[in-house]
Design a protein around this motif. Structure first.
Motif, PDB file in Angstrom:
ATOM      1  N   ALA A 196     -13.718 -13.540  18.380  1.00  0.00           N
ATOM      2  CA  ALA A 196     -13.154 -12.208  18.210  1.00  0.00           C
ATOM      3  C   ALA A 196     -12.261 -12.130  17.335  1.00  0.00           C
ATOM      4  CB  ALA A 196     -12.877 -12.208  19.559  1.00  0.00           C
ATOM      5  N   LYS A 197     -10.874 -13.135  17.514  1.00  0.00           N
ATOM      6  CA  LYS A 197      -9.716 -12.810  16.088  1.00  0.00           C
ATOM      7  C   LYS A 197     -10.342 -11.835  15.145  1.00  0.00           C
ATOM      8  CE  LYS A 197      -5.998 -15.462  18.195  1.00  0.00           C
ATOM      9  NZ  LYS A 197      -5.050 -15.797  17.968  1.00  0.00           N
ATOM     10  N   TYR A 198     -11.658 -13.224  14.515  1.00  0.00           N
ATOM     11  CA  TYR A 198     -12.144 -13.512  13.355  1.00  0.00           C
ATOM     12  C   TYR A 198     -13.294 -11.901  13.212  1.00  0.00           C
ATOM     13  CZ  TYR A 198     -15.647 -13.647   9.172  1.00  0.00           C
ATOM     14  OH  TYR A 198     -16.265 -13.896   8.563  1.00  0.00           O
ATOM     15  N   ARG A 199     -13.731 -10.944  14.076  1.00  0.00           N
ATOM     16  CA  ARG A 199     -14.288 -10.010  13.958  1.00  0.00           C
ATOM     17  C   ARG A 199     -13.493  -9.261  13.984  1.00  0.00           C
ATOM     18  NH1 ARG A 199     -18.872 -11.519  18.988  1.00  0.00           N
ATOM     19  NH2 ARG A 199     -20.103 -11.573  17.235  1.00  0.00           N
ATOM     20  N   THR A 200     -12.558  -9.067  14.442  1.00  0.00           N
ATOM     21  CA  THR A 200     -11.005  -7.813  14.779  1.00  0.00           C
ATOM     22  C   THR A 200      -9.944  -8.360  13.285  1.00  0.00           C
ATOM     23  OG1 THR A 200     -10.183  -8.484  17.086  1.00  0.00           O
ATOM     24  CG2 THR A 200      -9.011  -7.456  15.488  1.00  0.00           C
ATOM     25  N   PHE A 201     -10.544  -9.479  12.403  1.00  0.00           N
ATOM     26  CA  PHE A 201      -9.931  -9.410  11.134  1.00  0.00           C
ATOM     27  C   PHE A 201     -10.863  -8.663  10.172  1.00  0.00           C
ATOM     28  CE2 PHE A 201      -9.838 -11.882   7.366  1.00  0.00           C
ATOM     29  CZ  PHE A 201      -8.740 -11.329   6.594  1.00  0.00           C
ATOM     30  N   ARG A 202     -12.075  -9.228  10.470  1.00  0.00           N
ATOM     31  CA  ARG A 202     -13.480  -8.529   9.107  1.00  0.00           C
ATOM     32  C   ARG A 202     -13.412  -6.786   8.912  1.00  0.00           C
ATOM     33  NH1 ARG A 202     -19.001 -11.054  10.597  1.00  0.00           N
ATOM     34  NH2 ARG A 202     -18.742  -9.104  11.975  1.00  0.00           N
ATOM     35  N   VAL A 203     -13.185  -6.783  10.230  1.00  0.00           N
ATOM     36  CA  VAL A 203     -13.157  -4.632  10.836  1.00  0.00           C
ATOM     37  C   VAL A 203     -11.987  -4.370  10.180  1.00  0.00           C
ATOM     38  CG1 VAL A 203     -12.570  -3.107  12.234  1.00  0.00           C
ATOM     39  CG2 VAL A 203     -14.730  -5.092  12.930  1.00  0.00           C
ATOM     40  N   GLY A 204     -10.601  -4.813  10.454  1.00  0.00           N
ATOM     41  CA  GLY A 204      -9.726  -4.355   9.462  1.00  0.00           C
ATOM     42  C   GLY A 204     -10.010  -4.345   7.903  1.00  0.00           C
ATOM     43  N   PHE A 205     -10.353  -6.505   7.507  1.00  0.00           N
ATOM     44  CA  PHE A 205     -10.358  -5.701   6.443  1.00  0.00           C
ATOM     45  C   PHE A 205     -11.444  -4.391   5.129  1.00  0.00           C
ATOM     46  CE2 PHE A 205     -12.814  -8.158   2.817  1.00  0.00           C
ATOM     47  CZ  PHE A 205     -11.334  -8.127   2.296  1.00  0.00           C
ATOM     48  N   LEU A 206     -12.326  -4.654   6.483  1.00  0.00           N
ATOM     49  CA  LEU A 206     -13.974  -3.716   6.117  1.00  0.00           C
ATOM     50  C   LEU A 206     -13.071  -2.593   6.363  1.00  0.00           C
ATOM     51  CD1 LEU A 206     -17.315  -5.199   6.730  1.00  0.00           C
ATOM     52  CD2 LEU A 206     -16.134  -5.270   5.086  1.00  0.00           C
ATOM     53  N   SER A 207     -12.247  -2.147   6.658  1.00  0.00           N
ATOM     54  CA  SER A 207     -12.201  -0.645   6.953  1.00  0.00           C
ATOM     55  C   SER A 207     -11.097   0.110   5.576  1.00  0.00           C
ATOM     56  CB  SER A 207     -11.571  -0.214   8.320  1.00  0.00           C
ATOM     57  OG  SER A 207      -9.950  -1.388   8.670  1.00  0.00           O
ATOM     58  N   GLY A 208      -9.730  -1.515   5.355  1.00  0.00           N
ATOM     59  CA  GLY A 208      -8.770  -0.819   4.696  1.00  0.00           C
ATOM     60  C   GLY A 208      -9.772  -1.066   3.294  1.00  0.00           C
ATOM     61  N   LEU A 209     -10.628  -1.567   2.228  1.00  0.00           N
ATOM     62  CA  LEU A 209     -11.239  -1.996   1.306  1.00  0.00           C
ATOM     63  C   LEU A 209     -12.004  -0.451   1.708  1.00  0.00           C
ATOM     64  CD1 LEU A 209     -11.798  -4.690  -0.377  1.00  0.00           C
ATOM     65  CD2 LEU A 209     -14.132  -3.781   0.748  1.00  0.00           C
ATOM     66  N   MET A 210     -12.935   0.396   2.316  1.00  0.00           N
ATOM     67  CA  MET A 210     -13.107   1.083   2.382  1.00  0.00           C
ATOM     68  C   MET A 210     -12.206   2.204   2.415  1.00  0.00           C
ATOM     69  SD  MET A 210     -16.877   0.972   2.493  1.00  0.00           S
ATOM     70  CE  MET A 210     -17.098   2.549   3.090  1.00  0.00           C
ATOM     71  N   PHE A 211     -11.182   2.224   3.148  1.00  0.00           N
ATOM     72  CA  PHE A 211     -10.515   3.279   2.233  1.00  0.00           C
ATOM     73  C   PHE A 211      -9.755   3.301   1.292  1.00  0.00           C
ATOM     74  CE2 PHE A 211      -6.065   4.435   2.543  1.00  0.00           C
ATOM     75  CZ  PHE A 211      -5.531   6.305   3.364  1.00  0.00           C
ATOM     76  N   SER A 212      -9.501   1.954   0.927  1.00  0.00           N
ATOM     77  CA  SER A 212      -8.686   2.156  -0.777  1.00  0.00           C
ATOM     78  C   SER A 212     -10.001   2.364  -1.824  1.00  0.00           C
ATOM     79  CB  SER A 212      -8.561   0.796  -0.956  1.00  0.00           C
ATOM     80  OG  SER A 212      -7.956  -0.275  -0.083  1.00  0.00           O
TER      81      SER A 212
END
Ligand SMILES: [Zn+2]
Length: 73
Positions: free
Chosen positions: A42-58
């Motif tokens: 669950a922690k890995y999934r939360t990290f991955r979702v946050g990372f991907l949304s940050g990447l998309m935003f950038s």
């Protein structure tokens, strides 16, 4: 409502058990290791979702800046 929130399904017999239980009361399965694995996942999934949304935003921001500078030349 609060009682239903504290229940989770046993991964072995799928019976409802208390969240955080280390032993299933229905099939006596040891859930301590399964719970740890689930938390890590669950922690890995939360990290991955946050990372991907940050990447998309950038990416969107970079694209907007690029378009802004190109169109103003
Ligand atoms: Zn069980």
């Amino acid at each position: 409502m609060s009682v239903a929130k504290q229940l989770q399904k046993c991964p072995f017999c799928l019976e409802p058990i208390m969240a955080g239980a280390t032993r299933c009361k229905h099939c006596q399965a040891d859930l301590s290791e399964a719970g740890k694995t689930k938390t890590r996942l669950a922690k890995y999934r939360t990290f991955r979702v946050g990372f991907l949304s940050g990447l998309m935003f950038s990416l969107v921001l970079a694209l907007l800046l690029y378009a802004h500078f190109v169109w103003n030349q």
